[in-house]
Write an enzyme that holds these catalytic residues in place. Structure first.
Site, PDB file in Angstrom:
ATOM      1  N   ASP A 403       6.759   3.486   3.668  1.00 25.40           N
ATOM      2  CA  ASP A 403       6.939   2.948   2.341  1.00 25.40           C
ATOM      3  C   ASP A 403       5.878   1.388   2.125  1.00 25.40           C
ATOM      4  O   ASP A 403       5.697   1.248   0.386  1.00 25.40           O
ATOM      5  CB  ASP A 403       8.171   1.872   3.096  1.00 25.40           C
ATOM      6  CG  ASP A 403       8.332   1.084   3.694  1.00 25.40           C
ATOM      7  OD1 ASP A 403       7.255   0.725   4.061  1.00 25.40           O
ATOM      8  OD2 ASP A 403       9.243   0.132   4.277  1.00 25.40           O
ATOM      9  N   HIS A 407       4.163   1.861  -1.721  1.00 22.39           N
ATOM     10  CA  HIS A 407       4.392   0.301  -2.746  1.00 22.39           C
ATOM     11  C   HIS A 407       3.348   0.360  -3.460  1.00 22.39           C
ATOM     12  O   HIS A 407       3.099   0.478  -4.690  1.00 22.39           O
ATOM     13  CB  HIS A 407       4.613  -1.136  -1.708  1.00 22.39           C
ATOM     14  CG  HIS A 407       4.630  -2.145  -2.763  1.00 22.39           C
ATOM     15  ND1 HIS A 407       5.676  -2.593  -3.225  1.00 22.39           N
ATOM     16  CD2 HIS A 407       3.612  -2.623  -2.799  1.00 22.39           C
ATOM     17  CE1 HIS A 407       4.987  -3.806  -3.811  1.00 22.39           C
ATOM     18  NE2 HIS A 407       3.230  -3.563  -4.035  1.00 22.39           N
ATOM     19  N   GLU A 408       2.087   0.515  -2.513  1.00 22.31           N
ATOM     20  CA  GLU A 408       0.334   0.087  -2.701  1.00 22.31           C
ATOM     21  C   GLU A 408       0.021   1.743  -3.768  1.00 22.31           C
ATOM     22  O   GLU A 408      -0.838   0.889  -5.027  1.00 22.31           O
ATOM     23  CB  GLU A 408      -1.090   0.016  -2.241  1.00 22.31           C
ATOM     24  CG  GLU A 408       0.030  -1.690  -1.205  1.00 22.31           C
ATOM     25  CD  GLU A 408       0.411  -2.523  -1.885  1.00 22.31           C
ATOM     26  OE1 GLU A 408      -1.043  -2.566  -2.504  1.00 22.31           O
ATOM     27  OE2 GLU A 408      -0.065  -3.748  -0.789  1.00 22.31           O
ATOM     28  N   HIS A 411       0.874   1.290  -7.661  1.00 19.82           N
ATOM     29  CA  HIS A 411       0.575   0.411  -8.615  1.00 19.82           C
ATOM     30  C   HIS A 411      -0.381   0.842  -9.126  1.00 19.82           C
ATOM     31  O   HIS A 411      -1.075   0.657 -10.539  1.00 19.82           O
ATOM     32  CB  HIS A 411      -0.411  -1.011  -7.149  1.00 19.82           C
ATOM     33  CG  HIS A 411       0.306  -2.203  -6.587  1.00 19.82           C
ATOM     34  ND1 HIS A 411       1.273  -2.669  -7.938  1.00 19.82           N
ATOM     35  CD2 HIS A 411       0.855  -2.685  -5.555  1.00 19.82           C
ATOM     36  CE1 HIS A 411       2.104  -3.666  -7.256  1.00 19.82           C
ATOM     37  NE2 HIS A 411       1.718  -3.850  -5.683  1.00 19.82           N
ATOM     38  N   GLU A 431       5.406  -5.873  -9.582  1.00 20.27           N
ATOM     39  CA  GLU A 431       5.636  -5.556  -7.869  1.00 20.27           C
ATOM     40  C   GLU A 431       6.689  -4.886  -7.553  1.00 20.27           C
ATOM     41  O   GLU A 431       7.055  -3.907  -6.920  1.00 20.27           O
ATOM     42  CB  GLU A 431       6.130  -6.801  -7.147  1.00 20.27           C
ATOM     43  CG  GLU A 431       4.404  -7.534  -6.887  1.00 20.27           C
ATOM     44  CD  GLU A 431       3.435  -7.184  -5.936  1.00 20.27           C
ATOM     45  OE1 GLU A 431       4.572  -6.533  -5.220  1.00 20.27           O
ATOM     46  OE2 GLU A 431       1.898  -6.412  -5.972  1.00 20.27           O
ATOM     47  N   ASP A 445      16.152   3.179   5.111  1.00 21.71           N
ATOM     48  CA  ASP A 445      16.667   2.192   4.510  1.00 21.71           C
ATOM     49  C   ASP A 445      16.148   1.273   3.426  1.00 21.71           C
ATOM     50  O   ASP A 445      16.109   1.799   2.341  1.00 21.71           O
ATOM     51  CB  ASP A 445      16.690   0.744   5.750  1.00 21.71           C
ATOM     52  CG  ASP A 445      14.986   0.274   6.068  1.00 21.71           C
ATOM     53  OD1 ASP A 445      14.001   0.205   4.871  1.00 21.71           O
ATOM     54  OD2 ASP A 445      14.396   0.541   7.095  1.00 21.71           O
ATOM     55  N   GLU A 447      14.416  -1.874   3.265  1.00 22.26           N
ATOM     56  CA  GLU A 447      13.536  -2.878   3.684  1.00 22.26           C
ATOM     57  C   GLU A 447      12.333  -2.464   3.437  1.00 22.26           C
ATOM     58  O   GLU A 447      11.564  -1.232   2.923  1.00 22.26           O
ATOM     59  CB  GLU A 447      13.545  -3.447   4.482  1.00 22.26           C
ATOM     60  CG  GLU A 447      15.104  -3.964   4.969  1.00 22.26           C
ATOM     61  CD  GLU A 447      14.734  -5.247   5.799  1.00 22.26           C
ATOM     62  OE1 GLU A 447      13.821  -5.554   6.882  1.00 22.26           O
ATOM     63  OE2 GLU A 447      16.210  -5.612   6.035  1.00 22.26           O
ATOM     64  N   HIS A 489       5.730 -12.084  -5.947  1.00 23.52           N
ATOM     65  CA  HIS A 489       5.981 -11.602  -5.101  1.00 23.52           C
ATOM     66  C   HIS A 489       6.991 -12.358  -4.239  1.00 23.52           C
ATOM     67  O   HIS A 489       7.563 -11.477  -3.912  1.00 23.52           O
ATOM     68  CB  HIS A 489       5.128 -11.710  -4.086  1.00 23.52           C
ATOM     69  CG  HIS A 489       3.739 -11.152  -3.999  1.00 23.52           C
ATOM     70  ND1 HIS A 489       3.280 -10.798  -4.208  1.00 23.52           N
ATOM     71  CD2 HIS A 489       3.658  -9.770  -3.404  1.00 23.52           C
ATOM     72  CE1 HIS A 489       1.944 -10.409  -4.565  1.00 23.52           C
ATOM     73  NE2 HIS A 489       2.328  -9.194  -3.801  1.00 23.52           N
TER      74      HIS A 489
END
Length: 585
Positions: A403, A407-408, A411, A431, A445, A447, A489
């Site tokens: 994850d 995420h990165e 971007h 973000e 999950d 998170e 963030h």
């Protein structure tokens, strides 16, 4: 423009572009758009109807084109002497269309002033969404729109300004490979109540630190008006100096790629494609390079810079004398980059991060104070800092969490689509979109980063990690580096929670769709069709998700209507309600 006003448009683009596509179009004035559409219609008249087509006559299309010309021609100019520039157009397989326009003055785009127009499938109505940012006429009329400086001079001045700020000349080491070149373009930028003619100047560099900055340089005085650090609002890293080169003749294997093995941080054995290199008089070396797809996936060692011509990226590839690899950080980075690539390719047909088959580069083992326990997308590659361990207040690993990597790398997808500016609400959306797609890819999950031992965000419970979950808890921070570019963030918790509630409501509604999967589809359509402007607000995101609900293929009209209602309810639950007539709440 008054919200909710409906304008008539033709279906000419639906005829000419029946397959889903997303085109980067030149910047054109609104009246030029009309002329272009008229020319396209004439071209369409010469195309024979396909078997089984709807049978619309050219005469009917001509009538629609006339209505379209009247509608676009009737768009009120944003300013005296102003016009609209066509930034992007997209047409879906079912005929729905969206256009992103930017207000301009004397042909120069006005920063942050956008208007979106949507045409639902099967409709001839063009519906405005949002309003262009208003600037006082007095500001514009007093503005000298002929620059005193050139683009090159603006770039040089911003380099000098950043050199003073960062403590050394701005540039790239000869070993650093293809770092994107600086670029600058004219915009009208309002700051402190004053409209400036400015060069929006982008600098990416590796010296004296790893950097991805955008600054607005006054096109008359050369003074810096404003700037943003786009690397996750954090300080960058010092680039390694060049040392040594590889000698001797080498040949890289071009036949079927060998398969390598290695364990990541969690100890699981993984397999992956690698490449081999044979040097004269030396044993074969195996490298973490996967060239089995149009976009190569390469993993490099930041501790080992190289001037060799066989290392165009400027660093040695992670290598082994056998097909097994013991570098856990490198194995994780290599495997997770492949997994993210395949997610976007297999689920959405996206050809790498830029949709043009760019190579995916991952640099591991960056040991600097600001990069330890971090992973960042720099605008051209992935960089992974060394992990210091949970016991030392850091993370156990930086490339091990799918994850976090997803995420990165998302971007990058955002960079090449909607280009959300990394500050304020648009930065928080940047973000959030990365968190959303990361949660779709890593579906265990809600998170982010839990596999590193140091989870940082929860879409289901933002308060668990100190984030707001609704607009009533919004944290209003100064827009500067010290305050996370306005809390990008922090306030991302609000759209994050709206996304989680969207998935939850879809699952609970039990109408044939899966919540997490549909959330991913909605988010990708939002990116692919550029339903957000670069300076979008949370309200704009809510509206764009509702439009995206009408764009999903394979759904009945009833399902689309239900989905739009659920999306609206999810955003309403976090305090972001109806601002247009896209849907009745």
């Amino acid at each position: 423009m008054r919200r909710g006003r409906r304008l008539m448009t033709s279906n000419v683009l639906e005829v000419l572009m029946p397959q889903p596509r997303s085109a980067n179009l030149p910047l054109l004035g609104a009246r030029t758009i009309v002329a272009v559409l008229a020319l396209l219609l004439l071209a369409a008249a010469a195309v024979p109807a396909a078997p089984g087509s709807s049978g619309r006559s050219v005469g009917a299309e001509s009538a629609s084109a006339a209505a379209d010309e009247a509608a676009l021609g009737a768009l009120p100019a944003p300013y005296s002497g102003g016009d609209y520039l066509l930034v992007h157009a997209s047409v879906g397989v079912e005929g729905a269309a969206s256009y992103l326009l930017q207000a301009a003055y004397r042909g120069i785009p006005i920063y942050g002033s956008y208007l979106s127009l949507d045409r639902p499938a099967g409709s001839e109505e063009l519906i405005p969404r949002g309003e262009p940012r208003a600037l006082p006429e007095a500001e514009l009329s007093a503005l000298n729109t002929t620059p005193s400086l050139t683009e090159s001079e603006a770039i040089a001045m911003y380099k000098a300004e950043l050199a003073r700020k960062l403590g050394g000349p701005i540039g790239s080491s000869p070993v650093d490979g293809d770092v994107p070149a600086p670029k600058a373009s004219l915009v009208i930028y309002s700051f402190g109540g004053i409209a400036h003619l400015a060069y929006e100047t982008e600098l990416r560099f590796t010296l004296p630190e790893l950097g991805d900055w955008v600054g607005w340089i006054d096109a008359h005085t050369g003074l810096l008006i404003d700037e943003i650090n786009r690397i996750s609002g954090m300080n960058a890293i010092a680039a390694a100096s060049a040392s040594g080169s590889t000698s001797g003749a080498t040949s890289v294997q071009a036949a079927a790629a060998p398969i390598g093995w290695g364990k990541g941080y969690n100890g699981a054995q993984q397999s992956f494609y690698i490449s081999s290199e044979k040097s004269t008089g030396k044993p074969t070396i195996y490298q973490l390079i996967d060239t089995t797809r149009p976009a190569a996936i390469k993993t490099l060692d930041f501790r080992k810079p190289s001037k060799s011509k066989t290392r165009p990226e400027g660093y040695e590839y992670i290598a082994s004398t056998a097909k097994t690899f013991a570098d856990t950080a490198a194995v994780d980075a290599h495997v997770n980059a492949k997994r993210v690539y395949l997610f976007y390719k297999n689920r959405f047909g996206r050809n790498s991060l830029d949709d043009k088959n760019m190579d995916i580069l991952s640099f591991v083992h960056i040991d600097s104070k600001t990069m330890r326990d971090n992973a960042v997308w720099t605008g051209w590659a992935m960089y992974y800092g060394e992990a210091t361990g949970l016991a030392n207040g850091g993370a156990n690993c930086t490339s091990c969490a799918l994850d976090l990597v997803a995420h990165e790398m998302t971007h990058a997808v955002t960079q090449y689509t909607v280009g959300l500016e990394y500050r304020g609400q648009s930065g928080a959306l940047n973000e959030s979109i990365s968190d959303i797609m990361a949660s779709v890819m890593d579906s265990d999950d809600w998170e982010i980063g839990e596999d590193t031992g140091a989870a940082s965000r929860s879409l289901a419970d933002p308060a668990k990690y100190g984030q707001p979950a609704s607009m009533s808890e919004y944290v209003d921070l100064p827009v500067d580096e010290k305050h996370d570019n306005g809390g990008v963030h922090v306030n991302s918790g609000i759209p994050n929670h709206a996304a989680y509630l969207t998935a939850l409501k879809i699952d609970n509604a039990d109408f044939g769709l899966k919540g997490r999967d549909t959330l991913g589809r909605l988010t990708y359509v939002l990116l692919r069709d550029r339903l957000l402007s670069p300076t979008a607000s949370f309200q704009d995101a809510r509206d764009a998700y509702i439009v995206a609900a009408s764009r999903l293929s394979g759904l009945t009209d009833a399902q689309k209507s239900k989905l739009a209602s659920l999306v609206s309810a999810a955003w309403q639950a976090v305090g972001i309600g109806n601002s247009t007539n896209l849907i009745d709440n």
